[in-house]
Design an enzyme around this catalytic site. Structure first.
Site, mmCIF file in Angstrom:
data_model
loop_
_atom_site.group_PDB
_atom_site.id
_atom_site.type_symbol
_atom_site.label_atom_id
_atom_site.label_comp_id
_atom_site.label_asym_id
_atom_site.label_seq_id
_atom_site.Cartn_x
_atom_site.Cartn_y
_atom_site.Cartn_z
ATOM 1 N N ARG A 180 0.845 -1.187 0.000
ATOM 2 C CA ARG A 180 0.000 0.000 0.000
ATOM 3 C C ARG A 180 0.886 1.244 0.000
ATOM 4 O O ARG A 180 1.948 1.257 0.633
ATOM 5 C CB ARG A 180 -0.889 0.039 1.266
ATOM 6 C CG ARG A 180 -2.055 -0.927 1.260
ATOM 7 C CD ARG A 180 -3.137 -0.537 0.258
ATOM 8 N NE ARG A 180 -4.270 -1.435 0.307
ATOM 9 C CZ ARG A 180 -4.421 -2.548 -0.420
ATOM 10 N NH1 ARG A 180 -3.492 -2.907 -1.273
ATOM 11 N NH2 ARG A 180 -5.506 -3.290 -0.309
ATOM 12 N N GLU A 226 -4.258 7.003 -4.685
ATOM 13 C CA GLU A 226 -4.429 6.465 -6.054
ATOM 14 C C GLU A 226 -5.741 6.957 -6.655
ATOM 15 O O GLU A 226 -6.718 7.074 -5.935
ATOM 16 C CB GLU A 226 -4.477 4.933 -6.000
ATOM 17 C CG GLU A 226 -3.170 4.316 -5.597
ATOM 18 C CD GLU A 226 -3.273 2.798 -5.426
ATOM 19 O OE1 GLU A 226 -4.281 2.178 -5.842
ATOM 20 O OE2 GLU A 226 -2.333 2.232 -4.858
ATOM 21 N N HIS A 242 -1.283 -0.335 -9.791
ATOM 22 C CA HIS A 242 -1.904 -1.268 -8.832
ATOM 23 C C HIS A 242 -2.397 -2.557 -9.523
ATOM 24 O O HIS A 242 -3.606 -2.831 -9.565
ATOM 25 C CB HIS A 242 -3.052 -0.591 -8.068
ATOM 26 C CG HIS A 242 -3.325 -1.259 -6.747
ATOM 27 N ND1 HIS A 242 -3.693 -0.582 -5.623
ATOM 28 C CD2 HIS A 242 -3.281 -2.556 -6.380
ATOM 29 C CE1 HIS A 242 -3.873 -1.427 -4.615
ATOM 30 N NE2 HIS A 242 -3.623 -2.647 -5.066
ATOM 31 N N SER A 296 -2.965 -7.953 -8.023
ATOM 32 C CA SER A 296 -3.796 -9.166 -8.117
ATOM 33 C C SER A 296 -4.431 -9.317 -9.495
ATOM 34 O O SER A 296 -5.333 -10.144 -9.682
ATOM 35 C CB SER A 296 -4.882 -9.113 -7.036
ATOM 36 O OG SER A 296 -5.715 -7.977 -7.232
HETATM 37 C C1 GLV Z 1 -5.121 -5.503 -3.432
HETATM 38 O O1 GLV Z 1 -4.460 -4.528 -3.389
HETATM 39 C C2 GLV Z 1 -5.579 -6.227 -2.299
HETATM 40 O O2 GLV Z 1 -5.359 -5.818 -1.144
HETATM 41 O O3 GLV Z 1 -6.227 -7.246 -2.514
#
Ligand code: GLV
Length: 317
Positions: free
Chosen positions: A236, A265, A283, A286
Site C-alpha cells: 500500500r 491512487e 496497482h 492481483s
Molecule cells: C489488493 O491490493 C488487495 O489488497 O487485494
C-alpha cells in the site's frame, strides 16, 4: 431474498453467480461511488461487496443503514475500511486472503526486476529507436548475490522470498514477530527496521497498512539503507513518505524505486513521474484472470457463509 450492493464491476461469471444467489445491485459502469452514493445505494441492502477504491470510513459506517450486516472487501488489504467503527456498529468486515498471494508476489518480482534493471528507461529508449548498444549503456543492478529485505513476512512476503531465492538473492526480513523455522525457510530475521534496512540492497514492502507502518519509509529511515539501495512496494502507498523518498532518489542515495501502489491512487507524487529511475505500475498486484475470479468467489463465499451461519472465517474485525 437478501439484497447485496456490489460497488465495483466484477468479471461476468462472478456477477452471474451473485445474481443467482441474491437480489444484487451491480455497478455495470464501474463508477467510483462517493461516500454519499454508497450510503444511498446500500439503504435497503443486507450486505456490501466493496473494493479498495471505496473509502468506508467512520463517517460512512455510521451513516449506513442498520440493515447492512457485512462488508465483504474484494481485496486482502482492508485499510480502506474503518474496521473498528464497523465493529461498533455490529457490521462484520471480511477480506480475500491466500488467493492473491502468487499474483501479488509475481508483481513484487516484476517491481524488483524493473527497478534493478532500469526497465522504464530501457522501454523509453527502445520506443524512441535512438539507442546504441555500448558496454556502459543502462547499467543496472544484478539480483544474484544481492540482499533482499522483506518488510512483512506474511503469506505474500514469504511467496516473494521463495521466488527471490530462485534468483540467487539472500533473504532478510522484519516482521511483528519472528516466524517459526519452517516458515522462515532460511531467511534471516531482524528485530528492528533499522537492522533490516541496513542490509537491504533491495527492499520489498509487503506489510499491511496500519498506523504503525504509515510512512515507515521516511527521511530518518531512508538513512538506514546502504548507498544505492532499491525500494519496491507492492502493498500500500501509505508506507512511503513520498517527498522524502523522491529527495533520496534525486540525491542518488536511493538507486531506483519499483512501485505498484500510491497514496491517493490513482494520483501519485509527481516525482515518481519525473524521475527516470522509477518503475511504476497502476496497482496490478492481483490483476490476473485466475486471481480476480478467485478473489470475487471468495468475497461472495464470505457473504454466503455469513448469511447462512452468522459467522465468517475471513472476518477481520
Ligand atoms: C489488493 O491490493 C488487495 O489488497 O487485494
Amino acid at each position: 431474498m437478501k439484497k447485496v450492493l456490489v460497488t465495483t464491476k466484477l468479471l461476468k461469471l462472478n456477477e452471474d453467480r451473485m445474481s443467482k444467489l441474491w437480489n444484487v445491485k451491480l455497478n455495470l459502469n464501474n463508477e467510483i461511488y462517493s461516500q454519499n452514493k454508497l450510503i444511498e445505494l446500500s439503504k435497503d441492502c443486507d450486505a456490501i461487496l466493496s473494493s479498495i477504491v471505496d473509502k468506508i470510513d467512520e463517517f460512512t459506517i455510521n451513516k449506513l443503514s442498520n440493515s447492512v450486516k457485512i462488508i465483504s472487501n474484494f481485496a486482502v488489504g482492508f485499510g480502506n475500511i474503518d474496521i473498528k467503527a464497523a465493529k461498533e456498529k455490529n457490521i462484520i468486515v471480511t477480506n480475500t486472503p491466500d488467493v492473491l498471494t502468487s499474483a501479488t508476489a509475481e508483481i513484487a518480482m516484476l517491481l524488483i526486476l524493473g527497478a534493478a534493471r532500469r526497465a522504464s528507461e530501457g522501454i523509453k529508449w527502445a520506443r524512441n529507436k535512438n539507442w546504441k548498444w555500448s558496454a556502459d549503456f543502462l547499467i543496472g543492478k544484478q539480483l544474484e548475490g544481492s540482499r533482499l529485505g522483506i518488510l512483512g513476512m506474511g503469506r505474500i512476503g514469504r511467496a516473494v522470498a521463495l521466488r527471490a531465492k530462485a534468483f540467487g538473492m539472500q533473504i532478510h526480513y522484519h516482521n511483528r514477530s519472528r516466524l517459526k523455522t519452517d516458515l522462515e525457510a532460511g531467511a534471516n530475521y531482524h528485530d528492528s527496521i533499522q537492522s533490516l534496512f541496513s542490509v537491504s540492497d533491495i527492499l520489498s514492502i509487503n506489510c499491511p497498512a496500519t498506523p504503525e507502518t504509515t510512512n515507515i519509509i521516511n527521511k530518518k529511515t531512508l538513512k538506514f539503507f546502504p548507498e544505492g539501495a532499491i525500494i519496491t512496494n507492492s502493498a500500500r502507498g501509505d508506507m512511503i513518505d513520498d517527498e522524502a523518498t523522491v529527495k533520496a532518489l534525486i540525491s542518488g542515495r536511493i538507486f531506483a524505486l519499483g512501485l505498484d501502489v500510491y497514496k491517493g491512487e490513482p494520483n501519485m507524487h509527481p516525482g515518481y513521474l519525473n524521475q527516470p529511475n522509477v518503475f511504476i505500475l497502476p496497482h496490478l498486484g492481483s490483476a490476473t484472470k485466475k486471481t480476480r475470479i478467485a478473489m470475487a468467489d471468495l468475497a461472495i463465499n464470505n457473504i454466503e457463509e455469513y448469511f447462512k451461519t452468522g459467522h465468517c472465517k475471513n472476518m477481520v474485525n
